[in-house]
Design a protein around this motif. Structure first.
Motif, PDB file in Angstrom:
ATOM      1  N   SER A 117       0.801  -1.225   0.000  1.00 57.71           N
ATOM      2  CA  SER A 117       0.000   0.000   0.000  1.00 57.71           C
ATOM      3  C   SER A 117       0.832   1.272   0.000  1.00 57.71           C
ATOM      4  N   VAL A 118       2.067   1.193   0.509  1.00 59.85           N
ATOM      5  CA  VAL A 118       2.942   2.360   0.576  1.00 59.85           C
ATOM      6  C   VAL A 118       4.223   2.050  -0.193  1.00 59.85           C
ATOM      7  N   SER A 119       4.622   3.003  -1.017  1.00 58.54           N
ATOM      8  CA  SER A 119       5.907   2.883  -1.708  1.00 58.54           C
ATOM      9  C   SER A 119       6.814   4.032  -1.284  1.00 58.54           C
ATOM     10  N   VAL A 120       8.099   3.736  -1.271  1.00 55.85           N
ATOM     11  CA  VAL A 120       9.126   4.736  -0.981  1.00 55.85           C
ATOM     12  C   VAL A 120      10.130   4.672  -2.127  1.00 55.85           C
TER      13      VAL A 120
ATOM     14  N   ASP B 195       4.412   7.315  -1.400  1.00 55.24           N
ATOM     15  CA  ASP B 195       3.065   7.267  -1.943  1.00 55.24           C
ATOM     16  C   ASP B 195       2.277   6.246  -1.137  1.00 55.24           C
ATOM     17  N   GLY B 196       1.088   6.601  -0.724  1.00 62.44           N
ATOM     18  CA  GLY B 196       0.242   5.722   0.072  1.00 62.44           C
ATOM     19  C   GLY B 196       0.014   6.319   1.445  1.00 62.44           C
ATOM     20  N   GLU B 197      -0.941   5.768   2.145  1.00 62.17           N
ATOM     21  CA  GLU B 197      -1.348   6.328   3.432  1.00 62.17           C
ATOM     22  C   GLU B 197      -0.529   5.747   4.578  1.00 62.17           C
ATOM     23  N   THR B 198       0.102   6.659   5.325  1.00 64.86           N
ATOM     24  CA  THR B 198       0.875   6.258   6.498  1.00 64.86           C
ATOM     25  C   THR B 198       0.313   6.933   7.736  1.00 64.86           C
ATOM     26  N   VAL B 199       0.695   6.403   8.876  1.00 63.26           N
ATOM     27  CA  VAL B 199       0.397   7.041  10.159  1.00 63.26           C
ATOM     28  C   VAL B 199       1.737   7.407  10.789  1.00 63.26           C
ATOM     29  N   GLY B 200       1.779   8.565  11.444  1.00 63.70           N
ATOM     30  CA  GLY B 200       3.005   9.034  12.063  1.00 63.70           C
ATOM     31  C   GLY B 200       2.964   8.851  13.570  1.00 63.70           C
ATOM     32  N   TYR B 201       4.146   8.685  14.140  1.00 60.39           N
ATOM     33  CA  TYR B 201       4.278   8.557  15.590  1.00 60.39           C
ATOM     34  C   TYR B 201       5.503   9.349  16.034  1.00 60.39           C
TER      35      TYR B 201
ATOM     36  N   CYS C 133       2.995   2.095   7.470  1.00 61.18           N
ATOM     37  CA  CYS C 133       1.831   1.822   6.639  1.00 61.18           C
ATOM     38  C   CYS C 133       0.595   1.686   7.517  1.00 61.18           C
ATOM     39  N   LYS C 134      -0.468   2.336   7.119  1.00 66.05           N
ATOM     40  CA  LYS C 134      -1.708   2.284   7.882  1.00 66.05           C
ATOM     41  C   LYS C 134      -2.337   0.887   7.837  1.00 66.05           C
ATOM     42  N   SER C 135      -2.035   0.117   6.790  1.00 65.30           N
ATOM     43  CA  SER C 135      -2.637  -1.213   6.646  1.00 65.30           C
ATOM     44  C   SER C 135      -1.830  -2.311   7.320  1.00 65.30           C
TER      45      SER C 135
END
Length: 139
Positions: free
Chosen positions: A9-12, A47-53, A68-70
């Motif tokens: 879901s997320v690419s870097v 690209d894609g949805e992430t969550v930060g901490y 990655c949020k998933s």
């Protein structure tokens, strides 16, 4: 070079190999399962949805770690505005190089800083000798 999280879901994407990789033993790096390559922000695209901490155990969190949020795979970090402003440091992005196939990282040195025992002042000590990723030495 582009890498993806576990679920895709997320690419870097980075524009070049990092100069080196830090495989640190501090609690943040250890618990996120990360080994970091460091880049200027313009050299990294996500690209894609992430969550930060941002760490709550430090007076001033230096970075927001993104996952990655998933699937929860750690992808990268960005400096917090507060840390950058307080310490007057250049902006940078840390990319979790464990996302990339080691074959793509041939020739990159891996170093092992002792972040667990680092006081936050001065240079890191190192807990063991590093190596360069090659056909015979994979990390």
């Amino acid at each position: 070079m582009t890498a993806n999280c576990l679920c895709g879901s997320v690419s870097v994407t980075i524009d070049a190999k990092p100069d080196f990789i830090f495989d640190c033993n501090c609690s943040l790096c250890r618990k996120t399962g990360s080994a970091w390559g460091y880049f200027k922000p313009e050299a990294v695209t996500t690209d894609g949805e992430t969550v930060g901490y941002a760490r709550s155990d430090k007076t001033l969190a230096a970075v927001d770690v993104h996952s990655c949020k998933s699937c929860g795979a750690t992808t990268h970090w960005v400096r917090t505005d507060a840390f950058r402003d307080t310490h007057k440091v250049n902006d940078m992005v840390g990319v979790n190089m464990r996302l990339f196939d080691p074959d793509l990282l041939d020739g990159v040195p891996v170093q092992f800083p002792d972040g667990k025992n680092w006081t936050g002042e001065g240079a890191f000590g190192f807990r063991r000798h590093g190596f360069t990723i090659s056909e015979t030495a994979r990390w």
